[in-house]
Design an enzyme around this catalytic site. Structure first.
Site, mmCIF file in Angstrom:
data_model
loop_
_atom_site.group_PDB
_atom_site.id
_atom_site.type_symbol
_atom_site.label_atom_id
_atom_site.label_comp_id
_atom_site.label_asym_id
_atom_site.label_seq_id
_atom_site.Cartn_x
_atom_site.Cartn_y
_atom_site.Cartn_z
ATOM 1 N N ALA A 34 47.215 112.997 144.461
ATOM 2 C CA ALA A 34 47.396 112.643 143.842
ATOM 3 C C ALA A 34 46.266 111.554 143.356
ATOM 4 O O ALA A 34 46.421 110.250 144.340
ATOM 5 C CB ALA A 34 48.364 112.159 142.797
ATOM 6 N N GLY A 36 50.645 114.806 146.954
ATOM 7 C CA GLY A 36 49.308 116.394 146.703
ATOM 8 C C GLY A 36 49.124 117.164 146.869
ATOM 9 O O GLY A 36 48.659 118.350 146.786
ATOM 10 N N GLU A 93 51.294 119.157 148.735
ATOM 11 C CA GLU A 93 51.761 119.711 148.197
ATOM 12 C C GLU A 93 50.910 120.949 147.791
ATOM 13 O O GLU A 93 51.507 122.529 147.394
ATOM 14 C CB GLU A 93 52.149 119.232 146.727
ATOM 15 C CG GLU A 93 53.139 118.507 147.174
ATOM 16 C CD GLU A 93 53.498 117.532 146.019
ATOM 17 O OE1 GLU A 93 53.223 116.567 145.495
ATOM 18 O OE2 GLU A 93 54.624 117.330 145.448
ATOM 19 N N GLU A 143 55.310 109.489 148.792
ATOM 20 C CA GLU A 143 55.288 109.381 147.252
ATOM 21 C C GLU A 143 56.561 107.691 147.007
ATOM 22 O O GLU A 143 56.150 106.696 146.002
ATOM 23 C CB GLU A 143 55.043 109.674 146.731
ATOM 24 C CG GLU A 143 54.639 111.377 146.193
ATOM 25 C CD GLU A 143 54.223 111.979 147.127
ATOM 26 O OE1 GLU A 143 54.657 112.229 148.058
ATOM 27 O OE2 GLU A 143 53.542 112.732 146.875
HETATM 28 C C1 HXC Z 1 43.116 106.845 144.436
HETATM 29 C C2 HXC Z 1 42.477 107.207 146.604
HETATM 30 C C3 HXC Z 1 43.494 108.094 147.238
HETATM 31 C C4 HXC Z 1 44.540 108.134 146.362
HETATM 32 C C5 HXC Z 1 42.556 107.102 148.656
HETATM 33 N N1 HXC Z 1 41.232 106.799 147.884
HETATM 34 N N2 HXC Z 1 43.536 108.286 148.709
HETATM 35 N N3 HXC Z 1 41.624 106.828 145.118
HETATM 36 N N4 HXC Z 1 44.448 108.198 144.644
HETATM 37 N N5 HXC Z 1 45.568 108.846 146.515
HETATM 38 C C6 HXC Z 1 39.748 106.190 147.422
HETATM 39 C C7 HXC Z 1 40.538 104.621 148.726
HETATM 40 O O1 HXC Z 1 41.076 103.864 147.091
HETATM 41 C C8 HXC Z 1 39.086 104.398 149.034
HETATM 42 O O2 HXC Z 1 38.365 104.216 147.861
HETATM 43 C C9 HXC Z 1 38.772 105.850 149.557
HETATM 44 O O3 HXC Z 1 39.448 106.769 149.021
HETATM 45 C C10 HXC Z 1 39.266 105.839 151.113
HETATM 46 O O4 HXC Z 1 40.067 105.121 151.176
HETATM 47 P P1 HXC Z 1 40.733 103.723 152.223
HETATM 48 O O5 HXC Z 1 42.141 103.738 151.459
HETATM 49 O O6 HXC Z 1 39.630 103.001 152.239
HETATM 50 O O7 HXC Z 1 40.785 104.938 153.823
HETATM 51 P P2 HXC Z 1 42.036 104.601 154.892
HETATM 52 O O8 HXC Z 1 41.623 103.266 154.836
HETATM 53 O O9 HXC Z 1 41.139 105.086 156.124
HETATM 54 O O10 HXC Z 1 43.373 104.900 154.590
HETATM 55 C C11 HXC Z 1 42.923 107.070 154.374
HETATM 56 C C12 HXC Z 1 44.454 107.016 153.431
HETATM 57 C C13 HXC Z 1 44.764 105.607 152.851
HETATM 58 C C14 HXC Z 1 45.969 106.316 154.428
HETATM 59 C C15 HXC Z 1 44.567 107.601 152.900
HETATM 60 O O11 HXC Z 1 43.393 105.734 151.395
HETATM 61 C C16 HXC Z 1 45.988 106.254 151.502
HETATM 62 O O12 HXC Z 1 47.895 105.720 152.142
HETATM 63 N N6 HXC Z 1 46.096 107.211 150.711
HETATM 64 C C17 HXC Z 1 46.917 106.742 149.211
HETATM 65 C C18 HXC Z 1 47.677 107.995 150.392
HETATM 66 C C19 HXC Z 1 48.794 108.025 148.944
HETATM 67 O O13 HXC Z 1 49.757 107.380 148.682
HETATM 68 N N7 HXC Z 1 49.316 109.486 148.423
HETATM 69 C C20 HXC Z 1 49.833 110.068 147.375
HETATM 70 C C21 HXC Z 1 49.501 109.995 146.216
HETATM 71 S S1 HXC Z 1 51.029 110.123 145.062
HETATM 72 P P3 HXC Z 1 37.220 102.985 147.509
HETATM 73 O O14 HXC Z 1 36.778 102.853 146.228
HETATM 74 O O15 HXC Z 1 38.591 101.558 147.954
HETATM 75 O O16 HXC Z 1 36.382 103.131 148.704
HETATM 76 C C22 HXC Z 1 50.864 111.777 144.711
HETATM 77 C C23 HXC Z 1 51.913 112.448 143.838
HETATM 78 C C24 HXC Z 1 52.484 112.270 142.958
HETATM 79 O O17 HXC Z 1 49.855 112.497 145.459
HETATM 80 C C25 HXC Z 1 52.692 113.272 141.350
HETATM 81 C C26 HXC Z 1 53.025 112.394 141.171
HETATM 82 C C27 HXC Z 1 54.110 113.405 140.221
#
Ligand code: HXC
Length: 256
Positions: free
Chosen positions: A62, A107, A110, A130
């Site tokens: 997400a 997500g 998922e 998460e």
């Molecule tokens: C928004 C995201 C994102 C996310 C990555 N980006 N994941 N933006 N939401 N989930 C964006 C970053 O901000 C960045 O934008 C660009 O994508 C590249 O990401 P980087 O982090 O620079 O890349 P990298 O260093 O290669 O790391 C990759 C990664 C990391 C390990 C996947 O991005 C990460 O940990 N992302 C979050 C993963 C996560 O926690 N997902 C779960 C979300 S909650 P900029 O603009 O800075 O270049 C969920 C469930 C919710 O999914 C359900 C609730 C009801």
């Protein structure tokens, strides 16, 4: 569009197309996925490939920036939106495969779990992180993961937020197969080809019967199996399949 639908021969292809944010799911994309599922249902496609644009990610989950600062009711609507979109994909009568060629987190995983099958390239990484954000999965992850890998492994993954690689994912049954190649659509097609040669009816009944195994007590599941097996028996395709065997020829299924 951040969610694209295309058709390639007998395959529908749903592509998350927001590579600059690793295909992170905005709420509008969940709405698009639900709409796209309806379009696929009305199409003649025999199977669906779900993939993410760009070399780095299937989907990083997400969109965290969009999740921030919402009130509780808005968050609940968001979870229901995701659950509904993925349920519509899962309910399609054709088989689907998620091709995980990079990151599949939160997500994103998922979404992959709502597909009938998951395949991954060797460099793929996945998890439900998460908990590290103070959240828990909200788009079906806590319910689909234990059905795929068992309760103990699901609890460990959800409560630690640990990232696993493709090999471990295959080992625990989260991923069906590890595949090598750069073109996710070609990988998906090659994987799905083993399922599309048969009667659509038999394929659907087989899938439904297996899915019911985990959702019902054994006695009820056995009843469902005998009902679906009887239904399959009555199709044109069953008649044709058995006749073709006896006549030593290839069957011509009509999906009827
Ligand atoms: C928004 C995201 C994102 C996310 C990555 N980006 N994941 N933006 N939401 N989930 C964006 C970053 O901000 C960045 O934008 C660009 O994508 C590249 O990401 P980087 O982090 O620079 O890349 P990298 O260093 O290669 O790391 C990759 C990664 C990391 C390990 C996947 O991005 C990460 O940990 N992302 C979050 C993963 C996560 O926690 N997902 C779960 C979300 S909650 P900029 O603009 O800075 O270049 C969920 C469930 C919710 O999914 C359900 C609730 C009801």
């Amino acid at each position: 569009m951040a969610v694209e639908l295309s058709f390639s021969g007998q395959y529908a292809v749903l592509t998350l197309n927001r590579p600059e944010a690793l295909n992170a799911l905005r709420f509008s994309m969940l709405e698009e996925i639900a709409r796209v599922a309806d379009t696929i249902a009305a199409s003649p496609a025999r199977a669906l490939i779900v993939t993410g644009a760009g070399p780095k990610a299937f989907c990083a989950g997400a969109d965290i920036k969009e999740l921030m600062g919402r009130d509780i009711l808005a968050q609940r609507r968001g979870a229901e939106l995701g659950q509904n979109a993925f349920a519509r994909l899962a309910a399609l009568s054709i088989p689907s495969v998620a091709v995980i060629h990079g990151y599949a987190f939160g997500g994103g995983l998922e979404l992959a779990m709502a597909c009938t099958f998951r395949i991954a390239t060797p460099q793929a990484k996945m998890g439900l992180p998460e908990i590290k954000l103070g959240l828990i999965p909200g788009y079906g992850g806590t319910q689909r993961l234990p059905r795929l890998v068992g309760e103990a492994r699901a609890k460990a993954l959800v409560m630690s937020g640990r990232t696993i690689d493709a090999r471990e994912a295959e080992h625990i049954g989260l991923v069906n197969e590890i595949v090598e190649g750069d073109d996710p659509v070609a990988l998906g097609q090659a994987y799905l080809a083993q399922f599309t040669a048969f009667s659509k009816c038999a394929s659907l009944f087989a899938r439904e019967a297996v899915e019911r195994a985990l959702a019902t007590p054994l006695a009820e599941g056995l009843r469902i199996e005998s009902d679906l097996s009887t239904l399959a028996y009555q199709t044109h395709d069953a008649n044709e399949g058995m006749r073709a065997f006896v006549e030593k020829r290839t069957p011509e299924f009509k999906d009827a």
